[in-house]
Design a protein around this motif. Structure first.
Motif, short mmCIF file in Angstrom:
data_model
loop_
_atom_site.label_atom_id
_atom_site.label_comp_id
_atom_site.label_asym_id
_atom_site.label_seq_id
_atom_site.Cartn_x
_atom_site.Cartn_y
_atom_site.Cartn_z
N GLN A 63 0.82 -1.20 0.00
CA GLN A 63 0.00 0.00 0.00
C GLN A 63 0.86 1.26 0.00
OE1 GLN A 63 -3.20 -0.73 -0.46
NE2 GLN A 63 -2.52 -2.85 -0.30
N ARG A 64 0.25 2.35 -0.46
CA ARG A 64 0.95 3.65 -0.50
C ARG A 64 1.41 4.07 0.90
NH1 ARG A 64 -0.82 9.25 -0.48
NH2 ARG A 64 -2.78 8.42 0.25
N ASP A 65 0.54 3.89 1.89
CA ASP A 65 0.89 4.20 3.28
C ASP A 65 0.68 2.95 4.12
OD1 ASP A 65 1.43 5.20 5.77
OD2 ASP A 65 -0.15 6.70 5.75
N PRO A 66 1.69 2.12 4.27
CA PRO A 66 1.54 0.87 5.04
C PRO A 66 1.08 1.10 6.48
CG PRO A 66 3.62 0.88 3.85
CD PRO A 66 3.03 2.26 3.71
N ALA A 67 1.43 2.23 7.07
CA ALA A 67 1.08 2.49 8.47
C ALA A 67 -0.42 2.43 8.70
CB ALA A 67 1.64 3.82 8.94
N GLU A 68 -1.22 2.93 7.75
CA GLU A 68 -2.68 2.90 7.91
C GLU A 68 -3.18 1.46 7.98
OE1 GLU A 68 -4.45 5.12 4.71
OE2 GLU A 68 -3.36 6.95 5.24
N ARG A 69 -2.66 0.60 7.11
CA ARG A 69 -3.10 -0.80 7.07
C ARG A 69 -2.61 -1.57 8.29
NH1 ARG A 69 -3.97 1.93 2.93
NH2 ARG A 69 -5.44 1.24 1.35
N PHE A 70 -1.35 -1.31 8.70
CA PHE A 70 -0.85 -1.95 9.92
C PHE A 70 -1.68 -1.50 11.13
CE2 PHE A 70 3.38 -2.59 7.74
CZ PHE A 70 3.42 -3.97 7.90
N ALA A 71 -2.01 -0.22 11.20
CA ALA A 71 -2.76 0.31 12.35
C ALA A 71 -4.14 -0.32 12.45
CB ALA A 71 -2.87 1.83 12.25
#
Length: 148
Positions: A63-71
């Protein structure tokens, strides 16, 4: 009502409609700050390896921003722990996996102690809803019992 409150209300309403007429034996919810997860990922490179399955890591890192999906996956794991009543130390987080069905809908796959605790609680299947913005990630889970 703020924009964040609105999307949390919509997500909760969606789950409420899904559980109507089913036997819910446990439920849990969690809200995570995406920036906190982003900082953890930067500060502790092994954080993702310790708490997420290989499949979860592969999906998030695409994903473009992995942090959102990890969160949002971290929120789901904590919601499951709350539903099972174990607290954060009761189960290894990698025993709780957020998977995606072919439709794209999220689902849960439990293994090890997490699966044993769910079975002991009478959970036959799980319902899950996830939502996130750039700043907040929200998860709600409901453990559904065997139809009577």
């Amino acid at each position: 009502m703020s924009r964040g409150d609105e999307w949390i209300a919509v997500a909760a309403d969606s789950v409420a409609r899904q559980v109507m007429g089913r036997v819910v034996v446990c439920a849990g919810t969690d809200l995570v700050d995406v920036d906190d997860i982003r900082a953890l990922l930067a500060r502790q490179p092994r954080f993702a390896d310790r708490h997420f399955t290989p499949g979860e890591r592969a999906y998030c890192l695409l994903q473009r921003d992995p942090a959102e999906r990890f969160a949002v996956r971290f929120a789901a794991k904590e919601a499951v722990l709350k539903a099972l009543g174990t607290g954060l130390t009761g189960v290894a987080l990698r025993e709780i996996e957020v998977v995606r069905r072919h439709s794209g809908q999220p689902a849960l796959a439990l293994a090890g102690r997490a699966a044993a605790l769910a079975a002991a609680a009478g959970v036959h299947s799980w319902m899950i809803t996830l939502t996130h913005s750039r700043h907040l990630a929200y998860a709600f889970v409901a453990g559904v019992g065997q139809p009577s």
